[in-house]
Structure formats: structure tokens, C-alpha cells
Design a protein around this motif. Structure first.
Motif, PDB file in Angstrom:
ATOM      1  N   HIS A 532       1.886  -3.569   5.687  1.00 42.24           N
ATOM      2  CA  HIS A 532       3.155  -3.747   6.389  1.00 42.24           C
ATOM      3  C   HIS A 532       4.223  -4.114   5.366  1.00 42.24           C
ATOM      4  N   LYS A 536       3.719  -8.873   9.158  1.00 43.10           N
ATOM      5  CA  LYS A 536       3.738  -9.196  10.583  1.00 43.10           C
ATOM      6  C   LYS A 536       4.010 -10.682  10.790  1.00 43.10           C
ATOM      7  N   ASP A 542       4.415  -3.099  13.859  1.00 47.43           N
ATOM      8  CA  ASP A 542       3.311  -2.186  13.534  1.00 47.43           C
ATOM      9  C   ASP A 542       3.736  -0.752  13.821  1.00 47.43           C
TER      10      ASP A 542
END
Length: 598
Positions: A532, A536, A542
Motif C-alpha cells: 500500500h 492502511k 485497498d
């Protein structure tokens, strides 16, 4: 231009410029490959010495073993499971081939048939040295290996072997010798193998020390007079070198047959994956002669065929009460069909049969038993825990068979797993009606009325085999190698492997086959992970706009810098020919989307 500091000036592992290291090592490997192609033995040995002594090679070998490798936390006789960054730097400084090694630690692992297989775990230093030697030895032999050898080689997989079999029989039914070599790793003759290496004396002495180091089993030392230790970094390469020449021997025999020599060579095929191989030809007498030739050839290096796994069959007609054969978990067989379903040859003549490859019955049964065991072990677990445990198994198995005729098999597996889940859910609520149980555990998504899913808003769903798209695999070109420097060819192939997830394939295409962190092209054998961009833990979503494919070591560096090191990341992996840390097909493990499927 940024360069790597000399070894004696490296203080921090994280300060190493891996882009420079990998470029310089690959540059030498490509030169070794090309020199080996030309037959320039003197230059090959000179370049191998240069690579072995270079600190670039030492750095890369240390990283591959202590940071990238899945088995990095397995201890040898030295008891060392992992190294800190400071210890890695010290190891690089002290790394030197001395012609001596410590014994391997023996571990017994179960096989599918109930037997046990010995696994030899070298100590950490020997593993790094073996990786160092492999970096120098592999390019030399990649220029020599036979085109139909697919196991234990970079950028080749069992899917290539299956496609090669299909190409061999799709226009003509053939007899098949399906054979397996008995205790291949344990019985290889050391003297024959060392004589076959064709490398300079110092490297040969080092390899000999690994072969003769012995094993420690229950604190008792046993000598090793034959075989290569399964579990070593270099063991698969040594096994491939020992078995090199089988196809050449068969092709030499094909030229002695009556008729057109070129036609005989193309119609007689030997396709090998590690210690399993098949020989295909339309004449049964030729198959028997080939079997005798292979037995004599194997005897010279201390090996023999395993009678229980060596059999002759026919792809279309019954032979010895058998039609078709199983190879690498696939069932390969031809079926007689009418004129509306038959294939035609290049002259437009109907063949009268169709070649169909699908998952073998044994592997289907093993897969369903595995899902059943997982479900039984989660009798009192929450539904989400069961789904998270089942999804990696279903995804990995379905991806592996996604290049053949698997749709019917997928539907059958989905039905059997539904019955297992139905039993699981009804056991949990013996006092509730079946309709109540269905409403609690199954939901409707679009046209899918029976989706095993949690009841929350963003329900976690169980994957269906039948949702896996069937895509035919394109076989690797016979003489191609990752060391030839053809980045256009190899980069285009990486995202198309059957076991690469859809998410990873999309990211590879988006990034044009390059790592967003180090900007290097992804190579066969690289360990890739999905990261990512905005973690996150810091509000990242996502979604594809926030995802990127990175090398594992680049991912480690990136997460250290962005403060998300302790978070859970989605991971993806591009497998090497079904053979990453592979010792044999029965203990094979392939990593897909961060999940392990055995």
C-alpha cells in the motif's frame, strides 16, 4: 552516480544501493552465459572467479539467504535461525570459500505415500556460500541445459512441461513411458557429478566439501558417500547437472531410427521435470528401447528407475488396462470424438480425437480432504476465521490448474466444499431449522445465490473455484534463458504465469514489469509483494491507485521508512518453475498472494 561503498566501509545494511549491486551481478552473469554459449571455457572460469570474489556477489548472496528466502529462519547445526543487519554486514566481510563446511542437520519430512524423506539443512554460512556459488554456476549451465528440462530452473515451471507434452501429442496419439527416478537426491554418484561440473578447481573443491560434509541426525554424525543434501541452496542445480544429458541421449538414438532423421527427432520426445520424466513416441518398440537406454545411462551416475512409478500407457487407446497418464498432478489423455468435435491437422484432415488435460483424480481427492480437515478443525471458530483459512487453499489450487480444462472439476470441488460447509453449519446449530442456518451463513451477491459469507456490510466471502478464469499457458521457448538479457520477452511473461494473482498481474502491467522502489525490471525468481503506497494504518485504501508491486527487500525498506513495519500487508509471489525452495514435488510449496499452498 550513486555507488555501493566498499565492504570495509559498510556500516549499515540499509544504506546499500541494491540497484547497483543487482546490475553488476547480472552483468557478470550475462557475460558468463554468453561465454558458455560460445564454448569459451577459459573466459567462463575467469568470470566465475571474478563473481565469487566480488563484494557485489557476496552482498546479493547474503541478502537472498538471510532476508529473501522463505526458509531463512530454519537453523542448521550452528543453531542460527536469522541474522541482524549488523551480523549480515559482518558475514559479508568474512565470507570466503575455504573448501571446508559443517555437516547438515537432518530433518525427516512426511511424503504423500506415508514414507519420510530426509532433508539436510546447512548452517547459515554454508547456505550463503552455496548461494554465492550458484550465482556463478547457474548461468554457465543455463547455456547448456536441454530445452525440455523444466524443473529447478529459473523462469520455467511445470506448466511449461505440461504444455510441451500437449504440443508433442496434439496431432498424433503416442505411447508414453512415465518414469520416476528412485531416491534421485540420495543416490547421485559424487565422482561422476564432480567430473561433470566443468568448473575451476577451487569451486569444485568447495562443492565436494558440501557433498562430503555428512549429516547430524539426533546428535550423531553420519557420512555422506553419495547423493546431494536436499534442502541446500545449490542442491537443485547439482541434481539438474547430474541429470543433464538424458534428452541428448534419446535424440542421439532417434537419429539411428529408420526414415527421416529430423522427423524421428521431432516425433520422439523426452520431457523432464526434476526427477520425473516422460518419453513419447508412436511405436511401442521404440519406447521399450528408450527405457533400456535410460536405465543404462542412469546406472552410470548411480541412479535407477523406480519400478512402482514407472509404467507404459497410451494416450488414446487402452494399453495394459490403462489409458492416458498422470504427470505433475495433471491427467493427460485423448478421447475419441465425432466429426463435429474432432481437431484437424495442418492439412485439414480430421484427427478423430481430442486431447484433454485436467486435474488428476488423486489431486482432487487430496484437495477436498485438505479443505475437509480445515473445516473440521474450525468446529467452534467464527465464520470469518474459517473463510480466511480456506481462501488461500482454494485460490492456490485453482490458480495452479487454471491453464487446463478445469471448469467441470472446479464446479465439482465447489459442490463438495458446499456439502462440507453445510455439515459444519448444521452441527453448530442443532436446534435451529435448516432455513435459519442458510440465512445465517449464505448470502446473495448478484446472480450468486449461495455465497458462504459473513453478515456484516462488507461481507468476507469464500472464494469459488469456478470463478477462476481459464487461460492457456504459453510455453517458454526452448533455448531461452533469463540470462540472455531479453527483458522484453521475460518481462512480458512474468504477469502471465497461471499462479500469479489477478491483482499482481494488473500491477505488473501497470508498472511495465518494473519495481516502483528500485526501478529495476522484475526477473524470474524475484520475490514480489503488493504494498500500500499510503499504509492502511495511515488511512490508505485497498484500491489499485494505492497499490504497487515491489521486491520483497524493497518492500521491507519502504515499510521501515513509512512507519508501517508492524502492519499486515497483502503479498503476492511469482513462482520460479514450481521449484523455489523445492526439494521434490511431494513437498512442494508455492506462495500465491501471500498464502502457502502445499
Amino acid at each position: 552516480m550513486t555507488t555501493v561503498q566498499p565492504i570495509d566501509k559498510i556500516n549499515k545494511w540499509s544504506s546499500i544501493n541494491w540497484k547497483v549491486v543487482e546490475k553488476q551481478v547480472f552483468r557478470l552473469q550475462k557475460r558468463i552465459y554468453r561465454a558458455s554459449q560460445r564454448g569459451d571455457v577459459k573466459l567462463v572460469h575467469s568470470l566465475q572467479r571474478l563473481l565469487i570474489k566480488s563484494y557485489y556477489g557476496k552482498l546479493l548472496a547474503t541478502r537472498k539467504v538471510t532476508q529473501d528466502n522463505q526458509g531463512k529462519k530454519t537453523a542448521g547445526v550452528d543453531g542460527i535461525k536469522s541474522l541482524t543487519q549488523k551480523q549480515r554486514v559482518e558475514m559479508v566481510k568474512n565470507l570466503k570459500l575455504k573448501g571446508k563446511s559443517k555437516p547438515t542437520r537432518r530433518v525427516w519430512i512426511p511424503k504423500a505415500n506415508g514414507e519420510k524423506r530426509p532433508l539436510g539443512i546447512p548452517c547459515m554460512e554454508d547456505r550463503v556460500k552455496q548461494c554465492q556459488v550458484k550465482l556463478a554456476l547457474e548461468p554457465q549451465w543455463e547455456a547448456k541445459f536441454e530445452p525440455n528440462s523444466y524443473g529447478f530452473r529459473p523462469a520455467r515451471s511445470c506448466h511449461d512441461a505440461i504444455r510441451a507434452i500437449f504440443n508433442s501429442i496434439r496431432l498424433q496419439p503416442k505411447y508414453v513411458l512415465d518414469a520416476d527416478i528412485a531416491k534421485c537426491f540420495d543416490k547421485i554418484n559424487h565422482e561422476k557429478l564432480l567430473a561433470k561440473l566443468e568448473t575451476y578447481p577451487q569451486l569444485k573443491r568447495e562443492i565436494k566439501s558440501w557433498l562430503k560434509s555428512g549429516v547430524m541426525d539426533s546428535k550423531q554424525w553420519f557420512p555422506t558417500k553419495e547423493g546431494t543434501p536436499q534442502g541446500g541452496v545449490i542442491s537443485p542445480l547439482l541434481a539438474n547437472i547430474a541429470l543433464h544429458g538424458m534428452e541428448l541421449e534419446i535424440k542421439k538414438f532417434a537419429r539411428t531410427l529408420k526414415g527421416d532423421k529430423k522427423a524421428n527427432e521431432s516425433s520422439l520426445s523426452l520431457i523432464r521435470y526434476a526427477d520425473d520424466f516422460v518419453i513419447l513416441h508412436r511405436d511401442i518398440e521404440v519406447i521399450f528401447q528408450c527405457k533400456s537406454i535410460i536405465e543404462n545411462w542412469l546406472e552410470e551416475i548411480g541412479l535407477e528407475l523406480k519400478p512402482s512409478k514407472t509404467q507404459i500407457s497410451h494416450t488414446l487407446y487402452e494399453y495394459e488396462e490403462k489409458i492416458g497418464f498422470d504427470f505433475l498432478g495433471f491427467n493427460i489423455r485423448q478421447y475419441e470424438v465425432g466429426k463435429t468435435h474432432t481437431r484437424i491437422n495442418s492439412q485439414g484432415v480430421p484427427l478423430g480425437f481430442k486431447t484433454i488435460i485436467k486435474p488428476s483424480k488423486e489431486k482432487i481427492k487430496t484437495h477436498i480432504n485438505k479443505t475437509g480437515n480445515i473445516i473440521r478443525s474450525h468446529k467452534s471458530s467464527p465464520q470469518i476465521a474459517l473463510i480466511m483459512e480456506l481462501n488461500p487453499v482454494i485460490r492456490g489450487w485453482a490458480n495452479y490448474y487454471s491453464s487446463v480444462c478445469s471448469k467441470e472439476t472446479y464446479s465439482k470441488c465447489d459442490h463438495l466444499i458446499y456439502k462440507q460447509l453445510k455439515r459444519w453449519s448444521e452441527r453448530r446449530h442443532p436446534n435451529k431449522s435448516k432455513s435459519w442456518v442458510v440465512k445465517k451463513y449464505w448470502r446473495t451477491y448478484g446472480e450468486d445465490n449461495w455465497t458462504f459469507s459473513t453478515r456484516d456490510e462488507d461481507g468476507i466471502r469464500l472464494l469459488n473455484h469456478s470463478k477462476t478464469e481459464i487461460k492457456r499457458h504459453t510455453k517458454v521457448k526452448g533455448e531461452k534463458s533469463p540470462y540472455d538479457g531479453d527483458w522484453i520477452y521475460w518481462t512480458a511473461r512474468i504477469g502471465k504465469h497461471p499462479e500469479v494473482s489477478t491483482r499482481m498481474a494488473i500491477l505488473l502491467k501497470k508498472q511495465k514489469g518494473k519495481c516502483n522502489h528500485c526501478k529495476l525490471n522484475f526477473k524470474a525468481g524475484d520475490l514480489l509483494e503488493i504494498d500500500h503506497i499510503i499504509p492502511k494504518s495511515k488511512g490508505g485504501k485497498d484500491k489499485y491507485d494505492n497499490l504497487q508491486a515491489l521486491h520483497r527487500h524493497c518492500h521491507d525498506d519502504k515499510t521501515t521508512r513509512d512507519g508501517s513495519l508492524n502492519c499486515t500487508h497483502d503479498k503476492g509471489f511469482i513462482p520460479e518453475e514450481r521449484n523455489e525452495v523445492k526439494v521434490s514435488r511431494s513437498v512442494l510449496k508455492t506462495r500465491v498472494d501471500g498464502d502457502i499452498y502445499a
